[in-house]
Design a protein around this motif. Structure first.
Motif, PDB file in Angstrom:
ATOM      1  N   LYS A 270       0.806  -1.217   0.000  1.00 20.54           N
ATOM      2  CA  LYS A 270       0.000   0.000   0.000  1.00 20.54           C
ATOM      3  C   LYS A 270       0.846   1.277   0.000  1.00 20.54           C
ATOM      4  CE  LYS A 270      -4.025  -2.067   2.317  1.00 20.54           C
ATOM      5  NZ  LYS A 270      -4.923  -1.950   1.153  1.00 20.54           N
ATOM      6  N   SER A 271       2.153   1.134  -0.141  1.00 19.30           N
ATOM      7  CA  SER A 271       3.024   2.314  -0.023  1.00 19.30           C
ATOM      8  C   SER A 271       2.681   3.380  -1.052  1.00 19.30           C
ATOM      9  CB  SER A 271       4.488   1.897  -0.161  1.00 19.30           C
ATOM     10  OG  SER A 271       4.902   1.127   0.941  1.00 19.30           O
ATOM     11  N   LEU A 272       2.552   2.982  -2.310  1.00 14.55           N
ATOM     12  CA  LEU A 272       2.268   3.966  -3.350  1.00 14.55           C
ATOM     13  C   LEU A 272       0.894   4.597  -3.133  1.00 14.55           C
ATOM     14  CD1 LEU A 272       3.227   5.391  -5.873  1.00 14.55           C
ATOM     15  CD2 LEU A 272       2.367   3.468  -7.241  1.00 14.55           C
ATOM     16  N   ASP A 273      -0.086   3.781  -2.753  1.00 14.64           N
ATOM     17  CA  ASP A 273      -1.430   4.316  -2.491  1.00 14.64           C
ATOM     18  C   ASP A 273      -1.419   5.318  -1.347  1.00 14.64           C
ATOM     19  OD1 ASP A 273      -2.547   2.829  -4.520  1.00 14.64           O
ATOM     20  OD2 ASP A 273      -3.179   1.184  -3.206  1.00 14.64           O
ATOM     21  N   LEU A 274      -0.602   5.072  -0.326  1.00 14.48           N
ATOM     22  CA  LEU A 274      -0.520   5.995   0.806  1.00 14.48           C
ATOM     23  C   LEU A 274       0.016   7.353   0.363  1.00 14.48           C
ATOM     24  CD1 LEU A 274       0.881   3.562   3.527  1.00 14.48           C
ATOM     25  CD2 LEU A 274      -1.332   4.732   3.630  1.00 14.48           C
ATOM     26  N   VAL A 275       1.044   7.336  -0.468  1.00 15.24           N
ATOM     27  CA  VAL A 275       1.610   8.608  -0.947  1.00 15.24           C
ATOM     28  C   VAL A 275       0.612   9.308  -1.865  1.00 15.24           C
ATOM     29  CG1 VAL A 275       3.545   9.688  -2.137  1.00 15.24           C
ATOM     30  CG2 VAL A 275       3.936   7.670  -0.733  1.00 15.24           C
ATOM     31  N   ARG A 276      -0.063   8.523  -2.688  1.00 13.64           N
ATOM     32  CA  ARG A 276      -1.086   9.119  -3.562  1.00 13.64           C
ATOM     33  C   ARG A 276      -2.202   9.766  -2.742  1.00 13.64           C
ATOM     34  NH1 ARG A 276      -1.671   3.744  -7.283  1.00 13.64           N
ATOM     35  NH2 ARG A 276      -0.167   4.245  -8.957  1.00 13.64           N
ATOM     36  N   GLN A 277      -2.656   9.058  -1.715  1.00 10.72           N
ATOM     37  CA  GLN A 277      -3.818   9.518  -0.953  1.00 10.72           C
ATOM     38  C   GLN A 277      -3.504  10.691  -0.040  1.00 10.72           C
ATOM     39  OE1 GLN A 277      -5.742   6.394   1.234  1.00 10.72           O
ATOM     40  NE2 GLN A 277      -7.243   7.746   2.214  1.00 10.72           N
ATOM     41  N   TYR A 278      -2.363  10.608   0.668  1.00 15.42           N
ATOM     42  CA  TYR A 278      -2.070  11.610   1.694  1.00 15.42           C
ATOM     43  C   TYR A 278      -0.965  12.588   1.296  1.00 15.42           C
ATOM     44  CZ  TYR A 278      -4.795   8.384   4.560  1.00 15.42           C
ATOM     45  OH  TYR A 278      -5.787   7.587   5.051  1.00 15.42           O
ATOM     46  N   GLY A 279      -0.328  12.340   0.150  1.00 14.25           N
ATOM     47  CA  GLY A 279       0.754  13.210  -0.263  1.00 14.25           C
ATOM     48  C   GLY A 279       2.034  12.949   0.520  1.00 14.25           C
ATOM     49  N   PHE A 280       3.027  13.770   0.248  1.00 17.67           N
ATOM     50  CA  PHE A 280       4.312  13.650   0.956  1.00 17.67           C
ATOM     51  C   PHE A 280       4.817  15.052   1.243  1.00 17.67           C
ATOM     52  CE2 PHE A 280       8.756  12.780   1.742  1.00 17.67           C
ATOM     53  CZ  PHE A 280       8.702  11.570   2.434  1.00 17.67           C
ATOM     54  N   ALA A 281       5.216  15.283   2.479  1.00 18.63           N
ATOM     55  CA  ALA A 281       5.580  16.628   2.935  1.00 18.63           C
ATOM     56  C   ALA A 281       6.735  17.212   2.124  1.00 18.63           C
ATOM     57  CB  ALA A 281       5.941  16.586   4.416  1.00 18.63           C
ATOM     58  N   ASP A 282       6.586  18.469   1.723  1.00 18.89           N
ATOM     59  CA  ASP A 282       7.609  19.122   0.902  1.00 18.89           C
ATOM     60  C   ASP A 282       8.931  19.283   1.634  1.00 18.89           C
ATOM     61  OD1 ASP A 282       5.813  19.308  -1.139  1.00 18.89           O
ATOM     62  OD2 ASP A 282       5.369  21.454  -0.856  1.00 18.89           O
ATOM     63  N   ASP A 283       8.886  19.344   2.978  1.00 23.95           N
ATOM     64  CA  ASP A 283      10.120  19.593   3.732  1.00 23.95           C
ATOM     65  C   ASP A 283      10.871  18.308   4.068  1.00 23.95           C
ATOM     66  OD1 ASP A 283       8.266  18.598   5.522  1.00 23.95           O
ATOM     67  OD2 ASP A 283       8.870  19.928   7.171  1.00 23.95           O
ATOM     68  N   LYS A 284      10.417  17.179   3.537  1.00 29.10           N
ATOM     69  CA  LYS A 284      11.072  15.895   3.812  1.00 29.10           C
ATOM     70  C   LYS A 284      11.563  15.275   2.512  1.00 29.10           C
ATOM     71  CE  LYS A 284       7.795  15.028   7.585  1.00 29.10           C
ATOM     72  NZ  LYS A 284       8.567  15.765   8.587  1.00 29.10           N
ATOM     73  N   VAL A 285      12.590  14.457   2.655  1.00 28.86           N
ATOM     74  CA  VAL A 285      13.109  13.698   1.523  1.00 28.86           C
ATOM     75  C   VAL A 285      12.488  12.309   1.557  1.00 28.86           C
ATOM     76  CG1 VAL A 285      15.169  12.800   0.358  1.00 28.86           C
ATOM     77  CG2 VAL A 285      15.295  14.951   1.664  1.00 28.86           C
ATOM     78  N   LEU A 286      11.919  11.886   0.430  1.00 26.72           N
ATOM     79  CA  LEU A 286      11.402  10.523   0.323  1.00 26.72           C
ATOM     80  C   LEU A 286      12.528   9.611  -0.150  1.00 26.72           C
ATOM     81  CD1 LEU A 286       9.300   8.289   0.243  1.00 26.72           C
ATOM     82  CD2 LEU A 286       8.558   9.147  -2.006  1.00 26.72           C
ATOM     83  N   PHE A 287      12.972   8.723   0.729  1.00 24.60           N
ATOM     84  CA  PHE A 287      13.942   7.692   0.365  1.00 24.60           C
ATOM     85  C   PHE A 287      13.124   6.475  -0.084  1.00 24.60           C
ATOM     86  CE2 PHE A 287      16.498  10.560   2.709  1.00 24.60           C
ATOM     87  CZ  PHE A 287      17.832  10.330   2.380  1.00 24.60           C
ATOM     88  N   ALA A 288      13.008   6.319  -1.393  1.00 23.85           N
ATOM     89  CA  ALA A 288      12.091   5.342  -1.969  1.00 23.85           C
ATOM     90  C   ALA A 288      12.807   4.025  -2.250  1.00 23.85           C
ATOM     91  CB  ALA A 288      11.476   5.896  -3.254  1.00 23.85           C
ATOM     92  N   GLY A 289      12.363   2.958  -1.574  1.00 28.83           N
ATOM     93  CA  GLY A 289      12.924   1.632  -1.822  1.00 28.83           C
ATOM     94  C   GLY A 289      12.331   1.052  -3.088  1.00 28.83           C
ATOM     95  N   VAL A 290      13.035   1.169  -4.196  1.00 29.87           N
ATOM     96  CA  VAL A 290      12.508   0.746  -5.501  1.00 29.87           C
ATOM     97  C   VAL A 290      13.248  -0.450  -6.082  1.00 29.87           C
ATOM     98  CG1 VAL A 290      11.641   3.059  -6.023  1.00 29.87           C
ATOM     99  CG2 VAL A 290      13.943   2.414  -6.763  1.00 29.87           C
ATOM    100  N   VAL A 291      14.413  -0.790  -5.521  1.00 30.60           N
ATOM    101  CA  VAL A 291      15.178  -1.955  -5.975  1.00 30.60           C
ATOM    102  C   VAL A 291      15.085  -3.020  -4.894  1.00 30.60           C
ATOM    103  CG1 VAL A 291      17.478  -2.854  -6.536  1.00 30.60           C
ATOM    104  CG2 VAL A 291      16.740  -0.641  -7.447  1.00 30.60           C
ATOM    105  N   ASN A 292      14.639  -4.204  -5.263  1.00 32.56           N
ATOM    106  CA  ASN A 292      14.390  -5.272  -4.291  1.00 32.56           C
ATOM    107  C   ASN A 292      15.687  -5.691  -3.600  1.00 32.56           C
ATOM    108  OD1 ASN A 292      13.589  -7.650  -2.931  1.00 32.56           O
ATOM    109  ND2 ASN A 292      12.035  -8.064  -4.466  1.00 32.56           N
ATOM    110  N   GLY A 293      15.707  -5.542  -2.274  1.00 35.53           N
ATOM    111  CA  GLY A 293      16.892  -5.916  -1.506  1.00 35.53           C
ATOM    112  C   GLY A 293      16.916  -7.365  -1.088  1.00 35.53           C
ATOM    113  N   LYS A 294      15.879  -8.143  -1.450  1.00 34.65           N
ATOM    114  CA  LYS A 294      15.794  -9.543  -1.031  1.00 34.65           C
ATOM    115  C   LYS A 294      15.998 -10.537  -2.161  1.00 34.65           C
ATOM    116  CE  LYS A 294      12.678  -9.517   2.961  1.00 34.65           C
ATOM    117  NZ  LYS A 294      11.336  -9.928   3.403  1.00 34.65           N
ATOM    118  N   ASN A 295      15.618 -10.163  -3.383  1.00 37.49           N
ATOM    119  CA  ASN A 295      15.710 -11.179  -4.433  1.00 37.49           C
ATOM    120  C   ASN A 295      17.013 -11.067  -5.207  1.00 37.49           C
ATOM    121  OD1 ASN A 295      15.581  -9.298  -6.512  1.00 37.49           O
ATOM    122  ND2 ASN A 295      13.505  -9.799  -7.119  1.00 37.49           N
TER     123      ASN A 295
END
Length: 756
Positions: A270-295
Motif C-alpha cells: 500500500k506504499s504507493l497508495d498511501l503517498v497518492r492519498q495523503y501526499g508527501f511533505a515538501d520539507d522531507k526527503v522521500l527515500f524510496a525503496g525501488v530496488v528489491n533488496g531480497k531477491n
C-alpha cells in the motif's frame, strides 16, 4: 537523482568475516586480528559503493554478530550476568551472542529470533528493571570516523528507539513505556555526538512500523521522537522502514520533524497508495525503496522507471534506494565460474545491485531514459524466456483435490496405533537429525565434487560415519536414532541438488546469524523428483540397529522459503510442486521400512505476512496444506515428525497443530519455554519436543539443568505427549561438546523417568 543503500552484506565476498570470527573463537587469532579483518571488509564495502556513485553510503551496518546486539551494547543494555563475567567488551559481546562456559562462569546466550520475514536472526535485547539505558559504546562513531579518514562521508545507521524497545524482552515488572525517557535521552546523546563529528545524516531503522500497530504503539513512537528529534542540530534524521508499508503510522511520520522517510515500494503493498492519498511533505526527503533488496533477479527497469516517474510527481525531494538492506542477498557474482552466461545475465547480487543504481541514475539523467542503450538491453533480457517448463508437473499440481491434503485415520487413532507399535519409554529421547560436520566430512564431500574420489569411495566414507554415529547413539541410550546427515551440505541445498528445477551457485552465501551462512538454491523451473534422495543412507542406518531410525527430510515450505523463488508463478504453486516431490520420497522411505519420518519446516513462519489480516489469505491457506500433502499418503503406524526453530510460534500454534504431524519439536531453550503456554491454551493435540538445550552455543548443559527444564515442562505437558531433544540440529557443533551434551540429555531423561 541521488541513491541510497540501507545496508550492505557483512561477511565479505568469500565469507572472510565468518572464518576470521571462528578462528577467534578457537583462539587461533587475536582480537586485534579479528578487528583488522573487520576494518578491511568495511573499507572494501565503502569503496565499492563509492565506485558505483552511491550518494548515501551506510556505516555501522557492519557487525561481528548482529546489529540489534550492537545497538544493545552501544546503549548499555547488557544484563548483569554477562557483566559479572569480568570479560573484555568484545568477549562480553560474544558471550551475549553465543553463551559462555569457562573459568569466569557459565551463562546462556540471549534469545535469538527471526528478523521479521527474513531468514536472518537477531539477538533479543534483554531489559530488566535495574537496566540503565544510556550511551556508553563508541562503535557507531568509530566506524563513521574510520570512513571519514578514507574520504567517505557516510550515513551512520542505528536501530531506532521504537523498534529497539518493541523487540526487547522485559524480565521484570517494567515494560517498554517505562524506558521512554532514558531511551530517548540515549538517542539524544547519539545525535549530539554525531553533530560534534560533523555527520550530515543518521539513518534510524524502524521496521517495526510496518507491522500491525495499536494506538498505544503510535503513542509510544511519537513520545520517543518528540523527545529525540529536537536534539538533531545539524544532523538530518532519516527514519527508515522496510519489509512492508507504514499504513498504520504514515500520517504520524509526516507530522513529525524527520528530514527523511524511507519507504519500501517493493514489499509495501500500500506504499504507493498511501503517498497518492495523503501526499508527501515538501520539507522531507522521500527515500524510496525501488530496488528489491531480497531477491537475486535483475531489476526490470521499465517498471522501476515508471514508479520513479510517478514518485517524482508526488514528492518534492526524492532519493532512490534499496527496499531493505542488501544483507539478505549474496555478495557478488564475480566468483561464480560454473553458472552459464545465460543464468548470470538474469541475476543481480549485492554488488550488481549497486551497478543497477548507477545505471538507473545514469538513465534518469537523459530526457528519455527509455531510449538509452541500457534500457533497451534490459527490455530485451526480460522479453526472453528464462524458466524451465515441465508440463507433467504443472498438470499434476492442477489436478490436486481436497483428499490429497487429508491424512487418515485421524490423529487420536494414529497415536494409539503408534504407541503400541514403538513401545517407547516415557520421555523418549532423540535428536533433530544432523550431527557435527567435521573437517573430514567436509573434505570427503569436497573431494567427491572435485572428482578426487570415486562415488564408491565417497559413499563408503559416509557409511562408515553412519555406522559410527548409530553405534554412539545406541551406546549413550537414545531411543530414536538418526543417520547423522553426513552426506548433506545444507538441509535445503542438498534437496535442491537432488530435485529437478533448481540451479546452484558456488559462492552465493547469505548470512543467517552470526557466523552461520547459507547458500540458497535458485528455483529455475518446475520442480520434480527423478530419483530417491535419502533412502539409501536411511535404510543403511536402519539395518544397523533394532531401534527406530528417523528418515530425515526438509519440508516444501522451508525448501521454498530458503531458496530464491521464481517471479513468474505464485509461491503457492512452487510449494505444491515441491510438496509432490517430497511426498514421493516419504512414500519411498516408508516402503523401505523407515517407520518414523521427520519432515522439517524450520522456516514455516518466514514468509508469514507481517500483518495478521494477511496471514490466511496470503500464506497459511497454502503453506499448511502443502505440508499435509507431503505426508497424507502414509500408513497409520508411520510416525511423522516435524521441526521448527527460532521463530515466534505462539500466535500460529493452532495452524501448526493443523499440519497434522504426529510429533513436533520446537526451539524452546532460548525463549524460556514460552511456547508451552501457547500449546496448553489451544488444546494442542500433537506430541511435542520443546528443545531442552541450545545448540547454537558451545556450552554443555549439566544434567541438573536439563532435569530442571524437563520438570518445568512436565508441570504443563502430559508425560504421554512429551519428547526430549536438543532444540535444533547438531551440524555446527563440535564433536566433544555434542556427545557430552547428549549424554547429559539421556541421563536427565532417565533420572526424571525414575521419579514418575
Amino acid at each position: 537523482m541521488k541513491t541510497s543503500i540501507i545496508g550492505y552484506p557483512r561477511v565479505g565476498s568469500l565469507r572472510e568475516l565468518k572464518f576470521a570470527s571462528e578462528k577467534y573463537f578457537k583462539g587461533e587469532i587475536t582480537a586485534s586480528e579479528l578487528h583488522r579483518t573487520g576494518a578491511e571488509l568495511r573499507a572494501a564495502h565503502w569503496k565499492i559503493q563509492q565506485e558505483n556513485r552511491i550518494d548515501y553510503i551506510p556505516s555501522n551496518d557492519f557487525s561481528f554478530y548482529d546489529g540489534l546486539l550492537d545497538t544493545a551494547c552501544l546503549l548499555n543494555i547488557v544484563p548483569q550476568r554477562y557483566q559479572a563475567l569480568g570479560l573484555s567488551p568484545l568477549e562480553t559481546y560474544f558471550a551475549m551472542a553465543r553463551g559462555y562456559q569457562g573459568e569466569q562462569g557459565d551463562v546462556k546466550a540471549l534469545a535469538m529470533k527471526k528478523w521479521f520475514n527474513t531468514n536472518y536472526h537477531y539477538m533479543v535485547p534483554e531489559i530488566d528493571d535495574s537496566a540503565s539505558i544510556r550511551l556508553t559504546g563508541t562503535k557507531l562513531f568509530d566506524e563513521f570516523l574510520e570512513a571519514k579518514q578514507q574520504n567517505i562521508v557516510t550515513k551512520p545507521v542505528l536501530i531506532g528507539a521504537f523498534t529497539l524497545l518493541k523487540l526487547a524482552r522485559y524480565t521484570g515488572a517494567k515494560q517498554a513505556e517505562d524506558f521512554v525517557s532514558e531511551a530517548a535521552e540515549a538517542y539524544v546523546n547519539v545525535l549530539k555526538k554525531l553533530n560534534e563529528l560533523g555527520a550530515e545524516w543518521i539513518q534510524l531503522d524502524e521496521p517495526q512500523l510496518v507491522t500491525d500497530l495499536s494506538k498505544e504503539d503510535l503513542v509510544l513512537f511519537s513520545k520517543l521522537y518528540a523527545r529525540i528529534l529536537p536534539a538533531k542540530g545539524n544532523v538530518k534524521v532519516l527514519v527508515q522502514t522496510y519489509f512492508g508499508d507504514v499504513r498504520d503510522g504514515y500520517r504520524e511520520l509526516q507530522g513529525l520533524p524527520f528530514d527523511g522517510i524511507g519507504i519500501d515500494f517493493v514489499e509495501g503493498k500500500k506504499s504507493l497508495d498511501l503517498v497518492r492519498q495523503y501526499g508527501f511533505a515538501d520539507d522531507k526527503v522521500l527515500f524510496a525503496g525501488v530496488v528489491n533488496g531480497k531477491n537475486i533477479w535483475k531489476n526490470k527497469y521499465k517498471n522501476t522507471l515508471a514508479l520513479i516517474g510517478e514518485l517524482q510527481g508526488l514528492a518534492k525531494q526524492l532519493v532512490i534506494g534499496s527496499s531493505c538492506s542488501l544483507l539478505h542477498v549474496p555478495y557478488s557474482l564475480k566468483h561464480e565460474s560454473k553458472l552459464s552466461a545465460d543464468n548470470k545475465s538474469h541475476f543481480s547480487f549485492a554488488e550488481e545491485k549497486l551497478r543497477e543504481f548507477a545505471e538507473l541514475k545514469a538513465m534518469l539523467d537523459y530526457a528519455d531514459p527509455y531510449a538509452t542503450e541500457t534500457y533497451i538491453h534490459n527490455e530485451t533480457l526480460f522479453n526472453g524466456s528464462r524458466y524451465t517448463v515441465n508440463e507433467a508437473v504443472q498438470a499434476r499440481t492442477s489436478a490436486l483435490t481436497d483428499a490429497d491434503f487429508t491424512r487418515l485415520p485421524a490423529f487420536a487413532e494414529r497415536e494409539a496405533v503408534q504407541k503400541a507399535k514403538f513401545n517407547l519409554p516415557p520421555l523418549p529421547t532423540t535428536t533433530i537429525g544432523s550431527f557435527p560436520q567435521t573437517a573430514d566430512v567436509r573434505a570427503n564431500r569436497f573431494s567427491f565434487k572435485k572428482g578426487a574420489v570415486s562415488e564408491e569411495q565417497y559413499k563408503q566414507f559416509n557409511f562408515d560415519k553412519i555406522a559410527e554415529c548409530v553405534a554412539l547413539q545406541e551406546e549413550i541410550g537414545l531411543d530414536v536414532l538418526v543417520h547423522g546427515e553426513y552426506e548433506r551440505n545444507d538441509m535445503v541445498e542438498y534437496f535442491g541438488e537432488s530435485l529437478d528445477g533448481f540451479i546452484f551457485t558456488e559462492y552465493a552465501w547469505v548470512q543467517s546469524y552470526g557466523t552461520r551462512c547459507v547458500k540458497p538454491p535458485i528455483v529455475w523451473g518446475d520442480i520434480s523428483r527423478s530419483k530417491p534422495m535419502t533412502v539409501e543412507y536411511s535404510a543403511y542406518a536402519k539395518s544397523l540397529t533394532d531401534k527406530p531410525v528417523k528418515g530425515m527430510l526438509t519440508g516444501p515450505v522451508t525448501i521454498l522459503n530458503w531458496s530464491f523463488p521464481r517471479e513468474d508463478i505464485s509461491l503457492k504453486t512452487s510449494a505444491l510442486q515441491i510438496a509432490l516431490a517430497i511426498r514421493e520420497e516419504v512414500l519411498d522411505l516408508e516402503a523401505n521400512r523407515i517407520e518414523i519420518i521427520q519432515i522439517d519446516e524450520a522456516a514455516l513462519r518466514e514468509k508469514l505476512p507481517l500483518r495478521k489480516s494477511d496471514w490466511q489469505a496470503e500464506y497459511l491457506s497454502w503453506a499448511i496444506p502443502a505440508f499435509r500433502l507431503v505426508h497424507s499418503g502414509v500408513q497409520a503406524d508411520t510416525q511423522i515428525h516435524t521441526h521448527m526453530c527460532y521463530s515466534q510460534f505462539s500466535d500460529i500454534i493452532r495452524d501448526i497443530d493443523a499440519m497434522d504431524a504426529d510429533v513436533i519439536t520446537f526451539e524452546a531453550s532460548r525463549s524460556d519455554l514460552a511456547i508451552i503456554d501457547a500449546i496448553n491454551e489451544c488444546g494442542f493435540q500433537t506430541e511435542v519436543g520443546p528443545g531442552v538445550y541450545d545448540i547454537h552455543s558451545p556450552r554443555i548443559p549439566s544434567v541438573d539443568e536439563l532435569k530442571q527444564g524437563l520438570n518445568r515442562m512436565l508441570d504443563k505437558i502430559d508425560v504421554a505427549k512429551l519428547w526430549v531433544n536438543p532444540d535444533c540440529g547438531l551440524k555446527t557443533r563440535g564433536v566433544n561438546e555434542t556427545w557430552a551434551s547428549l549424554r547429559h540429555l539421556v541421563q536427565a531423561a532417565k533420572e526424571v523417568r525414575a521419579t514418575l
